[in-house]
Design an enzyme around this catalytic site. Structure first.
Site, mmCIF file in Angstrom:
data_model
loop_
_atom_site.group_PDB
_atom_site.id
_atom_site.type_symbol
_atom_site.label_atom_id
_atom_site.label_comp_id
_atom_site.label_asym_id
_atom_site.label_seq_id
_atom_site.Cartn_x
_atom_site.Cartn_y
_atom_site.Cartn_z
ATOM 1 N N GLY A 24 0.823 -1.206 0.000
ATOM 2 C CA GLY A 24 0.000 0.000 0.000
ATOM 3 C C GLY A 24 0.858 1.257 0.000
ATOM 4 N N THR A 25 1.935 1.229 0.753
ATOM 5 C CA THR A 25 2.825 2.389 0.827
ATOM 6 C C THR A 25 3.379 2.732 -0.552
ATOM 7 O OG1 THR A 25 3.433 1.792 3.090
ATOM 8 C CG2 THR A 25 4.927 3.279 1.919
ATOM 9 N N ASN B 167 -7.709 4.493 9.066
ATOM 10 C CA ASN B 167 -7.330 3.209 9.656
ATOM 11 C C ASN B 167 -7.504 3.174 11.173
ATOM 12 O OD1 ASN B 167 -5.112 5.078 8.829
ATOM 13 N ND2 ASN B 167 -3.938 3.862 10.276
ATOM 14 N N GLN C 172 -7.959 0.715 3.586
ATOM 15 C CA GLN C 172 -8.889 0.179 4.587
ATOM 16 C C GLN C 172 -10.303 -0.004 4.041
ATOM 17 O OE1 GLN C 172 -8.173 -1.096 7.419
ATOM 18 N NE2 GLN C 172 -6.099 -0.333 7.787
ATOM 19 N N SER D 207 -3.926 -2.545 -0.480
ATOM 20 C CA SER D 207 -2.842 -3.392 0.016
ATOM 21 C C SER D 207 -3.342 -4.801 0.297
ATOM 22 C CB SER D 207 -2.273 -2.781 1.302
ATOM 23 O OG SER D 207 -1.369 -3.683 1.907
ATOM 24 N N GLY D 208 -2.566 -5.813 -0.104
ATOM 25 C CA GLY D 208 -2.985 -7.199 0.050
ATOM 26 C C GLY D 208 -3.204 -7.630 1.491
ATOM 27 N N HIS D 209 -2.256 -7.282 2.369
ATOM 28 C CA HIS D 209 -2.319 -7.860 3.721
ATOM 29 C C HIS D 209 -3.405 -7.255 4.598
ATOM 30 C CE1 HIS D 209 -0.214 -4.849 6.412
ATOM 31 N NE2 HIS D 209 0.186 -4.397 5.240
ATOM 32 N N THR E 24 10.632 -7.847 -11.676
ATOM 33 C CA THR E 24 9.971 -9.116 -11.968
ATOM 34 C C THR E 24 8.769 -9.300 -11.049
ATOM 35 O OG1 THR E 24 12.028 -10.068 -12.728
ATOM 36 C CG2 THR E 24 10.300 -11.624 -12.107
ATOM 37 N N CYS F 1 4.420 4.545 21.992
ATOM 38 C CA CYS F 1 5.464 4.914 22.936
ATOM 39 C C CYS F 1 6.748 5.159 22.150
ATOM 40 C CB CYS F 1 5.689 3.798 23.941
ATOM 41 S SG CYS F 1 6.702 4.329 25.314
HETATM 42 C C1 LIG Z 1 -1.739 -0.339 6.179
HETATM 43 C C2 LIG Z 1 -2.067 0.929 5.475
HETATM 44 C C3 LIG Z 1 -1.200 1.453 4.490
HETATM 45 C C4 LIG Z 1 0.115 0.819 4.146
HETATM 46 O O1 LIG Z 1 -0.001 -0.409 3.498
HETATM 47 P P1 LIG Z 1 1.287 -1.390 3.473
HETATM 48 O O2 LIG Z 1 0.908 -2.476 2.536
HETATM 49 O O3 LIG Z 1 1.473 -1.872 4.880
HETATM 50 O O4 LIG Z 1 2.439 -0.575 3.000
HETATM 51 C C5 LIG Z 1 -1.561 2.617 3.873
HETATM 52 N N1 LIG Z 1 -2.705 3.251 4.179
HETATM 53 C C6 LIG Z 1 -3.562 2.794 5.095
HETATM 54 C C7 LIG Z 1 -4.824 3.521 5.377
HETATM 55 C C8 LIG Z 1 -3.264 1.612 5.786
HETATM 56 O O5 LIG Z 1 -4.114 1.165 6.724
#
Ligand SMILES: *Cc1c(COP(=O)(O)O)cnc(C)c1O
Length: 398
Positions: free
Chosen positions: A71-72, A150, A178, A198-200, A236, A324
């Site tokens: 996502g980043t 998020n 999100q 983002s996949g995860h 790739t 923290c």
């Molecule tokens: C987690 C998140 C990202 C970043 O995604 P990654 O795949 O971890 O780099 C960006 N934007 C939002 C709103 C997120 O929750």
């Protein structure tokens, strides 16, 4: 002890169906989709299917999908593309509550001579659209506003924001990491130029993402090298993860209904149960216009970190609205931007559910959390009467 995982806005478990689908590409089907031989070619066919599934989920064409590593990367790429395509434009508009993938990148660009306007939000977490309108200039290269936050789950009115940007001829990027799979999205009726996911965050593995690039939107690649992704993202292809993301997006599209009925009901049960069992608790962010899986709750007088440590003893995973860092507990930039009072901001916990959350898990939290808060409040230095210490910083205890 089986963990009770209520931290799905941080990351999600890989869906077993997604793992099944990606497995062959980590074992026998290891060919390079760019190769001339048919061994590589069959991998290319599965990449195409993944792209079609992703496009189907978003209501766009497969050519509008660019696979990335996260996502980043998608967020950075979109903003960079807009800036590189119009070098005479040096102005960016975003918000104070973005994920660091946008916020830190914009601050970095500011240090490199770009001008950035960070729009504020009200105490519900909403933007002032008039403030957005006024902020747009002839040299504004791009507006970047997240689809849903998020930390609080608050949803921004992207269709209205898109209209405002269209009217002024300004490109719009939205970080929808999100939102995908939690609320319906249809690019046919949503006139944004770029959209990141983002996949995860949607039950695919970590290390894969996608960027939607509207056909005709100006684009410049972030990674330069090979001709992969039609020259829009060199390197790739991460074939196994791309196949996984395709499957995850197919499941995400099918699961939106469940998110908005079953998951939402579990979230509301958790939230209402905690609010009624624990005095001086509150929800952070607008409760209506919100992701169905997210609840950000503050418990006055206690520290989020302490709550998390005690929840951890029951295997309950959540996250807190403060981090923290360097020995002091700083409330999150999102809660600060919303003006959440100090004694509430420090005691904020984010619960984020998923399709794997069960009623029994919610019942466990409803049983275990109220006595934890009660115990912590007995120890709290802020419970003493007197005015709220507005600027006081508690000693770091984590
Ligand atoms: C987690 C998140 C990202 C970043 O995604 P990654 O795949 O971890 O780099 C960006 N934007 C939002 C709103 C997120 O929750």
């Amino acid at each position: 002890m089986q963990e009770i995982y209520l931290d799905n806005n941080a990351t999600t478990r890989v869906d077993p169906a997604v793992l099944d689908e990606m497995m062959p590409f980590l074992t026998t089907l290891y060919g390079n989709p760019s190769s001339m031989h048919s061994f590589g070619g069959q991998v290319g066919r599965h990449m195409r299917l993944a792209r079609e599934r992703a496009a189907q989920c978003l209501g766009c064409t497969p050519e509008e999908i660019v696979f990335t590593a996260c996502g980043t990367e998608s967020d950075n790429t979109a903003i960079n593309a807009a800036l590189m395509a119009a070098p005479e434009k040096r102005h960016i508009v975003t918000t104070k509550v973005e994920h660091p993938a946008v916020l830190s990148y914009c601050k970095h660009l500011e240090s490199r001579g770009f001008e950035v306007e960070f729009l504020s939000v009200d105490k519900e977490g909403h933007l002032d659209l008039d403030e957005l309108r006024v902020s747009l200039r002839d040299d504004t290269a791009v507006v970047s506003v997240m689809y849903a936050n998020n930390e609080t789950g608050v949803i921004f009115p992207i269709p209205e924001i898109a209209d405002i940007c269209r009217e002024r001829g300004v490109l719009l990027h939205t970080d929808a990491v999100q939102a995908v799979g939690k609320i319906p999205l249809d690019m046919k009726t949503l006139p944004v130029d770029f959209l990141a996911l983002s996949g995860h965050k949607l039950h695919a593995p970590k290390g894969v993402g996608a960027l939607y690039v509207r056909r005709g939107a100006p684009f410049r690649p972030f990674l330069i090298g090979g001709h992969q992704e039609r020259g829009r993202r060199a390197g790739t292809e991460n074939t196994a993860s791309v196949v996984a993301l395709g499957k995850a997006m197919e499941l995400a599209a099918q699961g939106v209904g469940d998110e908005n009925t079953r998951v939402r009901a579990l979230r509301d049960r958790l939230e209402n149960g905690l609010l009624s069992a624990i005095p001086e608790s509150r929800v952070n962010g607008a409760r209506d216009e919100r992701l169905p899986n997210t609840s950000n709750i503050s418990f006055k007088y206690v520290e989020g970190e302490a709550i998390l440590l005690m929840l951890d003893q029951f295997g309950i995973c959540a996250s807190s609205g403060s981090a923290c860092t360097s020995g002091s507990l700083e409330p999150s930039h999102v809660l600060r931007a919303m003006g959440v009072p100090f004694t509430f901001a420090h005691g904020s916990i984010r619960f984020s559910l998923s399709r794997f959350t069960t009623e029994a898990e919610i019942d466990t939290v409803l049983r275990e959390l109220p006595p934890i808060i009660e115990r912590l409040r007995v120890l709290s230095p802020f419970k003493a009467e007197g005015p709220e210490p507005l600027d006081a910083k508690p000693p770091c205890t984590c």
